[in-house]
Design a protein around this motif. Structure first.
Motif, PDB file in Angstrom:
ATOM      1  N   ALA A  64       0.855  -1.183   0.000  1.00 22.03           N
ATOM      2  CA  ALA A  64       0.000   0.000   0.000  1.00 22.03           C
ATOM      3  C   ALA A  64       0.896   1.240   0.000  1.00 22.03           C
ATOM      4  O   ALA A  64       2.045   1.193   0.465  1.00 22.03           O
ATOM      5  N   ASN A  65       0.371   2.342  -0.526  1.00 23.07           N
ATOM      6  CA  ASN A  65       1.178   3.566  -0.595  1.00 23.07           C
ATOM      7  C   ASN A  65       0.371   4.806  -0.208  1.00 23.07           C
ATOM      8  O   ASN A  65       0.555   5.878  -0.767  1.00 23.07           O
ATOM      9  N   GLU A  66      -0.529   4.648   0.761  1.00 26.60           N
ATOM     10  CA  GLU A  66      -1.350   5.757   1.234  1.00 26.60           C
ATOM     11  C   GLU A  66      -0.496   6.890   1.797  1.00 26.60           C
ATOM     12  O   GLU A  66       0.646   6.666   2.218  1.00 26.60           O
TER      13      GLU A  66
ATOM     14  N   ILE B  77       1.169   6.180   5.017  1.00 28.34           N
ATOM     15  CA  ILE B  77       2.342   5.308   4.924  1.00 28.34           C
ATOM     16  C   ILE B  77       3.580   6.132   4.562  1.00 28.34           C
ATOM     17  O   ILE B  77       4.656   5.935   5.131  1.00 28.34           O
ATOM     18  N   ILE B  78       3.425   7.056   3.636  1.00 30.52           N
ATOM     19  CA  ILE B  78       4.548   7.929   3.271  1.00 30.52           C
ATOM     20  C   ILE B  78       4.987   8.744   4.483  1.00 30.52           C
ATOM     21  O   ILE B  78       6.187   8.947   4.718  1.00 30.52           O
ATOM     22  N   ASP B  79       4.018   9.188   5.293  1.00 31.15           N
ATOM     23  CA  ASP B  79       4.361   9.961   6.490  1.00 31.15           C
ATOM     24  C   ASP B  79       5.117   9.092   7.495  1.00 31.15           C
ATOM     25  O   ASP B  79       6.057   9.555   8.142  1.00 31.15           O
ATOM     26  N   LEU B  80       4.728   7.824   7.630  1.00 30.03           N
ATOM     27  CA  LEU B  80       5.457   6.900   8.504  1.00 30.03           C
ATOM     28  C   LEU B  80       6.874   6.696   7.993  1.00 30.03           C
ATOM     29  O   LEU B  80       7.839   6.659   8.777  1.00 30.03           O
ATOM     30  N   ILE B  81       7.030   6.561   6.678  1.00 29.68           N
ATOM     31  CA  ILE B  81       8.365   6.404   6.090  1.00 29.68           C
ATOM     32  C   ILE B  81       9.226   7.622   6.404  1.00 29.68           C
ATOM     33  O   ILE B  81      10.424   7.501   6.708  1.00 29.68           O
ATOM     34  N   LYS B  82       8.637   8.816   6.360  1.00 28.19           N
ATOM     35  CA  LYS B  82       9.388  10.028   6.687  1.00 28.19           C
ATOM     36  C   LYS B  82       9.922   9.971   8.113  1.00 28.19           C
ATOM     37  O   LYS B  82      11.082  10.333   8.379  1.00 28.19           O
ATOM     38  N   LEU B  83       9.070   9.547   9.066  1.00 32.39           N
ATOM     39  CA  LEU B  83       9.530   9.416  10.445  1.00 32.39           C
ATOM     40  C   LEU B  83      10.637   8.385  10.557  1.00 32.39           C
ATOM     41  O   LEU B  83      11.681   8.636  11.185  1.00 32.39           O
ATOM     42  N   LEU B  84      10.447   7.209   9.961  1.00 28.14           N
ATOM     43  CA  LEU B  84      11.455   6.149  10.044  1.00 28.14           C
ATOM     44  C   LEU B  84      12.777   6.596   9.425  1.00 28.14           C
ATOM     45  O   LEU B  84      13.861   6.278   9.947  1.00 28.14           O
ATOM     46  N   GLN B  85      12.716   7.348   8.329  1.00 27.92           N
ATOM     47  CA  GLN B  85      13.949   7.847   7.728  1.00 27.92           C
ATOM     48  C   GLN B  85      14.663   8.801   8.675  1.00 27.92           C
ATOM     49  O   GLN B  85      15.895   8.770   8.800  1.00 27.92           O
TER      50      GLN B  85
ATOM     51  N   ILE C 188      16.500   3.057   6.144  1.00 33.47           N
ATOM     52  CA  ILE C 188      16.776   3.208   4.719  1.00 33.47           C
ATOM     53  C   ILE C 188      15.642   2.542   3.955  1.00 33.47           C
ATOM     54  O   ILE C 188      15.523   1.316   3.908  1.00 33.47           O
ATOM     55  N   ILE C 189      14.766   3.363   3.374  1.00 32.26           N
ATOM     56  CA  ILE C 189      13.546   2.864   2.726  1.00 32.26           C
ATOM     57  C   ILE C 189      13.402   3.520   1.366  1.00 32.26           C
ATOM     58  O   ILE C 189      13.457   4.746   1.258  1.00 32.26           O
ATOM     59  N   GLU C 190      13.227   2.709   0.338  1.00 31.69           N
ATOM     60  CA  GLU C 190      13.072   3.223  -1.020  1.00 31.69           C
ATOM     61  C   GLU C 190      11.733   2.789  -1.606  1.00 31.69           C
ATOM     62  O   GLU C 190      11.331   1.629  -1.478  1.00 31.69           O
ATOM     63  N   LEU C 191      11.065   3.735  -2.249  1.00 28.43           N
ATOM     64  CA  LEU C 191       9.816   3.450  -2.951  1.00 28.43           C
ATOM     65  C   LEU C 191      10.133   3.137  -4.406  1.00 28.43           C
ATOM     66  O   LEU C 191      10.728   3.954  -5.106  1.00 28.43           O
ATOM     67  N   LYS C 192       9.752   1.965  -4.850  1.00 24.11           N
ATOM     68  CA  LYS C 192       9.994   1.539  -6.225  1.00 24.11           C
ATOM     69  C   LYS C 192       8.685   1.589  -7.020  1.00 24.11           C
ATOM     70  O   LYS C 192       7.615   1.839  -6.480  1.00 24.11           O
ATOM     71  N   VAL C 193       8.781   1.323  -8.317  1.00 24.90           N
ATOM     72  CA  VAL C 193       7.576   1.272  -9.150  1.00 24.90           C
ATOM     73  C   VAL C 193       6.809  -0.005  -8.864  1.00 24.90           C
ATOM     74  O   VAL C 193       7.303  -0.926  -8.217  1.00 24.90           O
ATOM     75  N   ASP C 194       5.583  -0.047  -9.353  1.00 22.25           N
ATOM     76  CA  ASP C 194       4.746  -1.247  -9.259  1.00 22.25           C
ATOM     77  C   ASP C 194       4.521  -1.684  -7.817  1.00 22.25           C
ATOM     78  O   ASP C 194       4.587  -2.869  -7.497  1.00 22.25           O
ATOM     79  N   ARG C 195       4.302  -0.718  -6.930  1.00 19.38           N
ATOM     80  CA  ARG C 195       3.954  -1.002  -5.541  1.00 19.38           C
ATOM     81  C   ARG C 195       5.008  -1.843  -4.820  1.00 19.38           C
ATOM     82  O   ARG C 195       4.667  -2.725  -4.022  1.00 19.38           O
ATOM     83  N   ARG C 196       6.258  -1.572  -5.065  1.00 19.72           N
ATOM     84  CA  ARG C 196       7.322  -2.244  -4.321  1.00 19.72           C
ATOM     85  C   ARG C 196       7.996  -1.246  -3.385  1.00 19.72           C
ATOM     86  O   ARG C 196       8.275  -0.110  -3.764  1.00 19.72           O
ATOM     87  N   ILE C 197       8.250  -1.689  -2.155  1.00 26.75           N
ATOM     88  CA  ILE C 197       9.012  -0.900  -1.194  1.00 26.75           C
ATOM     89  C   ILE C 197      10.191  -1.752  -0.751  1.00 26.75           C
ATOM     90  O   ILE C 197      10.029  -2.924  -0.381  1.00 26.75           O
TER      91      ILE C 197
ATOM     92  N   GLN D 241      -4.383  19.453  -0.128  1.00 33.28           N
ATOM     93  CA  GLN D 241      -4.841  19.081  -1.465  1.00 33.28           C
ATOM     94  C   GLN D 241      -4.214  17.778  -1.934  1.00 33.28           C
ATOM     95  O   GLN D 241      -4.891  16.938  -2.545  1.00 33.28           O
ATOM     96  N   ASP D 242      -2.928  17.567  -1.679  1.00 35.93           N
ATOM     97  CA  ASP D 242      -2.246  16.393  -2.230  1.00 35.93           C
ATOM     98  C   ASP D 242      -2.796  15.083  -1.689  1.00 35.93           C
ATOM     99  O   ASP D 242      -2.719  14.054  -2.349  1.00 35.93           O
ATOM    100  N   THR D 243      -3.371  15.090  -0.484  1.00 34.24           N
ATOM    101  CA  THR D 243      -3.938  13.856   0.065  1.00 34.24           C
ATOM    102  C   THR D 243      -5.406  13.680  -0.316  1.00 34.24           C
ATOM    103  O   THR D 243      -6.000  12.642  -0.018  1.00 34.24           O
ATOM    104  N   LEU D 244      -5.985  14.689  -0.968  1.00 38.49           N
ATOM    105  CA  LEU D 244      -7.414  14.679  -1.283  1.00 38.49           C
ATOM    106  C   LEU D 244      -7.693  14.752  -2.780  1.00 38.49           C
ATOM    107  O   LEU D 244      -8.823  15.028  -3.191  1.00 38.49           O
TER     108      LEU D 244
END
Length: 446
Positions: free
Chosen positions: A197-199, A202-210, A215-224, A267-270
């Motif tokens: 999932a890429n809600e 989730i991106i906000d959680l990744i920001k905190l973890l970073q 070390i977390i990378e978002l790839k194409v086709d729903r791969r993390i 706006q970006d989340t809506l």
């Protein structure tokens, strides 16, 4: 005691008189669906974490109690939370706290990393159909966790450090993705989450973890892809705004033919929600500080709508939007593809005068897991229909909000019971509605 067993005379409720246009300005709170996961993520480090723009919710209270039971030191002042867990003193999560929702399953990874063992109760949560934790258990087992279910508890252990794995989710589960992100951050080696999932939460959680050193990378086709590190440090983070609260208040504005500015609505989340409003010729204005929603006197046109994983139309927006469709001109169709049992609330709307039919057939084009499975997951709404005030009993957070929205635009007065669900998921929703001119009163009974 469930609400259905509680004498109505003793339960607190909202007394709502409909027909009052909402006008003015309120601020959107921090995201409910982000804050509890970030609190759990703080268990990965012995250092202090600080979360800002924290929403004051029942779900957060439960998560704080859970962490305090493990040994966390927590301070909550205004909307800033500091949490520090230098040592984990307890690895068994009590049923009284952990059994009330599904957040306890998120503690397995952090506590296995720090202690090598943890036991959690079988989870609870909203009654919107089965929400099993099978995805979580299977993925954690791939990472080296040993998990046994016995007598209503999951006993989890790991003799060695958890390791990376390639985990393919059968469905882009938000909570499972968050669980694996948190766990993989300290696992040895590389973890690949496929069909993730890429809600926005989730991106906000990744920001905190970073910020904590992950070390977390978002790839194409729903791969993390997560490259595990040896340790994580403390960090501070400001939460994104709650997009569900923004949608609920926006729809309340249209239903009551009002004019409301939602400060901190993002706006970006809506984007998908705002696109849907445009298709219905509903007005809104975006600026750098928030979004203004302004209704017109004529009813909007009907629409065909399908829920989907992000960036599709969010399933949590389906219930309030269905209320809006009862006031649209013509026949609207809603196809729910995320949960198989999320239209139960419509029986209450029919009792208020709405014309709504439920169907097992997939009335849409989005690939659906429930095709030919006899689940009532498609909905047809005919409007506009005047709604009448009545007595309502809330089964879960989002359905409960839809009841409040229906009561706000209904003729007469409604009593809405089960408001603990609302207080678990929204920060002072009744106070914000009153500030905008709604006639909503919280009645406390002895």
């Amino acid at each position: 005691m469930d609400l259905v067993d509680m004498p109505v005379s003793t339960a607190p409720y909202y007394l709502i008189t409909g027909g009052m246009p909402l006008r003015g300005e309120v601020s959107i709170s921090g995201a409910k669906n982000a804050v509890t996961k970030m609190v759990i993520a703080s268990l990965l480090t012995a250092e202090q974490c600080t979360l800002r723009n924290v929403p004051l919710l029942g779900d957060l209270d439960l998560t704080i109690k859970l962490c305090q039971g493990l040994g966390s030191q927590v301070q909550l002042e205004d909307h800033t939370l500091t949490i520090h867990t230098p040592e984990v003193g307890e690895t068994r999560i009590s049923t009284t706290v952990g059994g009330l929702n599904r957040i306890a399953v998120m503690t397995i990874g952090p506590l296995l990393h720090r202690c090598g063992e943890v036991s959690i109760p079988r989870p609870g949560g909203d009654r919107i159909g089965p929400r099993p934790i099978d995805f979580h258990i299977q993925g954690l087992q791939q990472m080296g966790a040993k998990i046994v279910e016995r007598d209503g508890l999951y006993y989890c252990s790991s003799a060695k450090r958890l390791h990376g794995a390639t985990i393919k989710l059968p469905f882009p589960s938000v909570m499972a993705t968050e669980n694996f992100l948190i766990t993989a951050s300290l696992a040895k080696g590389v973890t690949i989450i496929e069909n993730a999932a890429n809600e926005p939460e989730i991106i906000d959680l990744i920001k905190l973890l970073q910020k904590m050193g992950a070390i977390i990378e978002l790839k194409v086709d729903r791969r993390i892809v997560v490259e595990g590190v040896d340790r994580l440090r403390g960090a501070g983070h400001t939460l994104l705004s709650d997009r569900n609260e923004a949608v609920s208040l926006a729809i309340a504005t249209y239903l009551t033919r009002g004019d409301v500015y939602l400060r901190r609505a993002q706006q970006d989340t809506l984007l998908t929600f705002l696109n849907t409003l445009s298709k219905m010729k509903l007005r809104f204005e975006v600026d750098d500080e928030g979004i203004r929603f302004c209704a017109t006197d004529s009813p909007p046109p009907a629409i065909a709508l399908e829920t989907d994983v992000h960036p599709g139309f969010m399933t949590d927006w389906q219930q309030p939007f269905t209320v809006l469709l009862t006031q649209a001109e013509g026949i609207s169709v809603v196809h729910e593809t995320i949960y198989e049992d999320r239209f139960g609330y419509t029986s209450a709307l029919r009792g208020m005068g709405a014309h709504i039919g439920l169907y097992t057939k997939c009335l849409g084009e989005v690939p659906c897991r429930f095709r030919e499975k006899e689940h009532m997951h498609s909905c047809v709404v005919r409007g506009p229909t005047p709604l009448r005030g009545t007595k309502l009993f809330i089964p879960d957070i989002r359905a409960g909000c839809s009841y409040i929205l229906a009561a706000l635009c209904a003729e007469g007065t409604s009593e809405v019971y089960g408001i603990e669900h609302i207080e678990r998921g929204y920060e002072e929703l009744d106070a914000k509605l009153r500030a905008l001119g709604a006639k909503i009163e919280k009645v406390e009974n002895a």
